[in-house]
Structure formats: structure tokens, C-alpha cells
Design a protein around this motif. Structure first.
Motif: not given
Length: 333
Positions: A32-36, A51, A49
Motif C-alpha cells: 500500500r502507499k503507507s506500507s513500510s 488496493n 501498489e
């Protein structure tokens, strides 16, 4: 060969990515965009990416790609809202598979990582017996329910068309990078070992590298529609894990506290309430209460041994030693 791994920034997923690269796969890590990306630093990794909560967007994101294998490791084990388990674990799985089918992806194998938790507290009368694939699942957590619902939906897809899905049901997975079992390591270093319930508890574990081994065996040898339990093949008592951790930490002095189950009920009730008030997910929640009070975690891994060639390489003693060293080396302890 081209492989897509969902949940690749997570605990199990990051190790799957590493193994896929070692085996020479063209490896695509779904994030995801927020993934580390802390554990996804290898320049050979291809990122995509996805969703999983939006089926239309997912089809667009996957359009133009063709994968030989997909390992679906994405999911959540703790949430503030019960419905989030189903939104992510169940609906996310549906959305991914529907997108793959809509794009007519010519998959050789789809491996779904489920959990032993789909069975809940069964065979709890002593002497405890192994949970078998033929047993009727009866999950006692929202997590287990969401995983079971995804499994049953996948069964309906397999029945309706040739979708090469294999399901793995690991018991408690531990090892480097894992954060929930790490709480016990941290607690023992701080001189407290806390256990719940006075009735005998048979517990099972599987080291993350053995889960990875099983996934790649399933890609090669797994039979469509089959569901395989995974553990290290041994059964432990509830004190074994903490004893091994203490030893690897140099035998610090400790207070070993065993509390009745009702104390855990009180702790998890207020911890979950506090989590809802602060918006922070806590490991001590209603699901955790049901997990910790469960007495029987035995499971039959013989089908995985016979059909996949699965051979667990890490018993608890070896796994705890390696995990402890990693936690020390990475300044978690």
C-alpha cells in the motif's frame, strides 16, 4: 517465473519475498502507499501498489500484468472494529481473486495463508487430540471467523471453475520481525512472566522459515482445494516458551504469575476500551482473551508432510534462540 506476494511488507510476507528472490523468481511485492519497506530493500524487488478494498481499482492496478503464482499473505490479526477483520481478511481476499479471474490470469497456483484459528476451541477435553482437517471449524475470534469466511468463499470459487487454490493453516507463527510474541520476550526481560488459566494448555508453534518452506512447497506440490495445517510437529506446555526465552536472555530473575481466566477477561476488556478511546490497536483485546484461554492448539500436519514434503526444520528451542538473537541484534531487546 513471475510471483506476486501480497502483504509483502508484513512479518511473513517479507520473508516470502526474500525466499522468492533466492529461488530466482521475478518477484512482485504488493504494497500500500503507507506500507513500510524496511525489510524490502533488495533492488531486484518489483513493487506494485494494490488496493484490496476496491475491486474496480484493483483490476486496473493488475491490468497488464500476468503472474504465474500468487501468495496471498495480506491480512490483519488485530483491529479496533470487528468488521475490519471481514473487510480486510474476507472482502480483500474476494476482491483479489475476482480481479485475477476477471483478467483471466493464467495462474499455476494461488496460495492462501489462513490460520489454525478458524477451528477455535475444539477437542478441549483431556486428553487433547489433534485438530483434523475433517473437523468442523468453530472459530471463537473475529479473526478466525473472517479467515474461515474467506476459506469458504474460495471453496465456492474452486467448485465453480478451475481455480488452483491451496490453503495453509499455520498455528502461532513466531520469529524475527514478529511483534505479538515479542511482547513475551520483552516482559521476561523486564522480569515478569504472565500466564493465564490453571488447566493444562497444549500449544503449538511454527517458525517463520518453516511457513516459508511450506508456501513454496505448496506452489509446487499443493493439491487444489486442499487445506494444510502447519506447526513444527511438536506439542508444548504453556511454560516451555517462556522458559526458553528466559534462558536465551541469560536467566534474569523473574516473577512467574499465573492468573485465573477472569483476570484476563478484565484486563482485555479495559485494554480494548482504552484502545477504542485512543484509536490505537492493542494486542490485549477480546480476540486475544479467547486465544489465551483456549487450551488445545494441537493440529495434524501429516498431510503436509505426505503431500507437500513439508519437513519442519526449527523446533521451539532453535527458533527461540534465533529470534532472541535477532531481537538483540536489532535493538528490540
Amino acid at each position: 517465473m513471475k510471483i506476486l506476494i501480497t502483504g509483502s511488507s508484513g512479518f511473513i510476507g517479507s520473508f516470502l519475498v526474500e525466499e522468492a528472490l533466492k529461488r530466482g523468481f521475478e518477484t512482485w511485492a504488493a504494497v500500500r502507499k503507507s506500507s513500510s519497506r524496511q525489510y524490502l530493500q533488495d533492488p531486484r524487488i518489483n513493487f506494485i501498489e494494490l488496493n484490496l478494498s476496491d475491486s474496480d481499482e484493483l483490476r486496473q492496478q493488475l491490468s497488464g500484468h500476468s503472474f504465474d503464482y500468487v501468495v496471498h499473505a495480506a491480512g490483519v490479526t488485530k483491529c479496533l472494529d470487528r468488521q475490519d477483520f471481514f473487510r480486510i481478511n474476507t472482502e480483500g481476499t474476494k476482491n483479489l481473486v475476482l480481479a485475477l479471474l476477471a483478467l483471466d490470469m493464467p495462474l499455476k497456483r494461488f496460495v492462501y495463508i489462513s490460520s489454525l484459528s478458524v477451528f477455535g476451541a475444539i477437542r478441549e477435553k483431556q486428553p487433547y487430540g489433534d485438530i483434523l482437517e475433517s473437523d468442523t471449524p468453530c472459530p471463537n475470534t473475529a479473526y478466525g471467523e473472517s479467515k474461515l469466511e474467506a476459506e469458504r468463499w474460495l471453496d465456492s470459487v474452486i467448485a465453480g471453475r478451475a481455480f488452483p487454490c491451496v490453503t495453509l493453516r499455520p498455528t502461532g507463527v513466531y520469529g524475527p520481525r514478529e511483534r505479538d510474541y515479542f511482547m513475551m520476550f520483552k516482559s521476561i526481560k523486564q522480569h515478569v512472566d504472565f500466564a493465564v488459566g490453571y488447566r493444562r494448555q497444549d500449544i503449538t508453534f511454527v517458525y517463520v522459515a518453516d511457513v516459508v518452506q511450506a508456501v513454496f512447497l505448496a506452489l509446487d506440490k499443493g493439491q487444489t482445494g486442499r487445506k494444510y495445517f502447519l506447526s513444527d510437529g511438536q506439542v508444548y506446555q504453556s511454560t516451555t516458551f517462556s522458559n526458553l526465552i528466559r534462558k536465551e536472555l541469560g536467566n534474569p530473575w523473574w516473577l512467574r504469575i499465573t492468573a485465573p481466566v477472569w483476570v484476563l477477561r478484565v484486563v482485555t476488556f479495559f485494554a480494548e476500551y482504552a484502545g477504542r478511546m485512543t484509536g490505537k490497536v492493542t494486542a490485549l483485546n477480546n480476540d486475544k482473551y479467547n486465544i489465551l484461554r483456549q487450551r488445545n492448539w494441537r493440529c495434524d500436519i501429516q498431510p503436509a508432510i505426505d503431500e507437500l514434503g513439508y519437513r519442519p526444520a526449527y523446533d521451539l528451542k532453535r527458533g527461540v534462540k534465533l529470534a532472541t538473537q535477532w531481537y538483540k541484534d536489532n535493538q528490540w531487546l
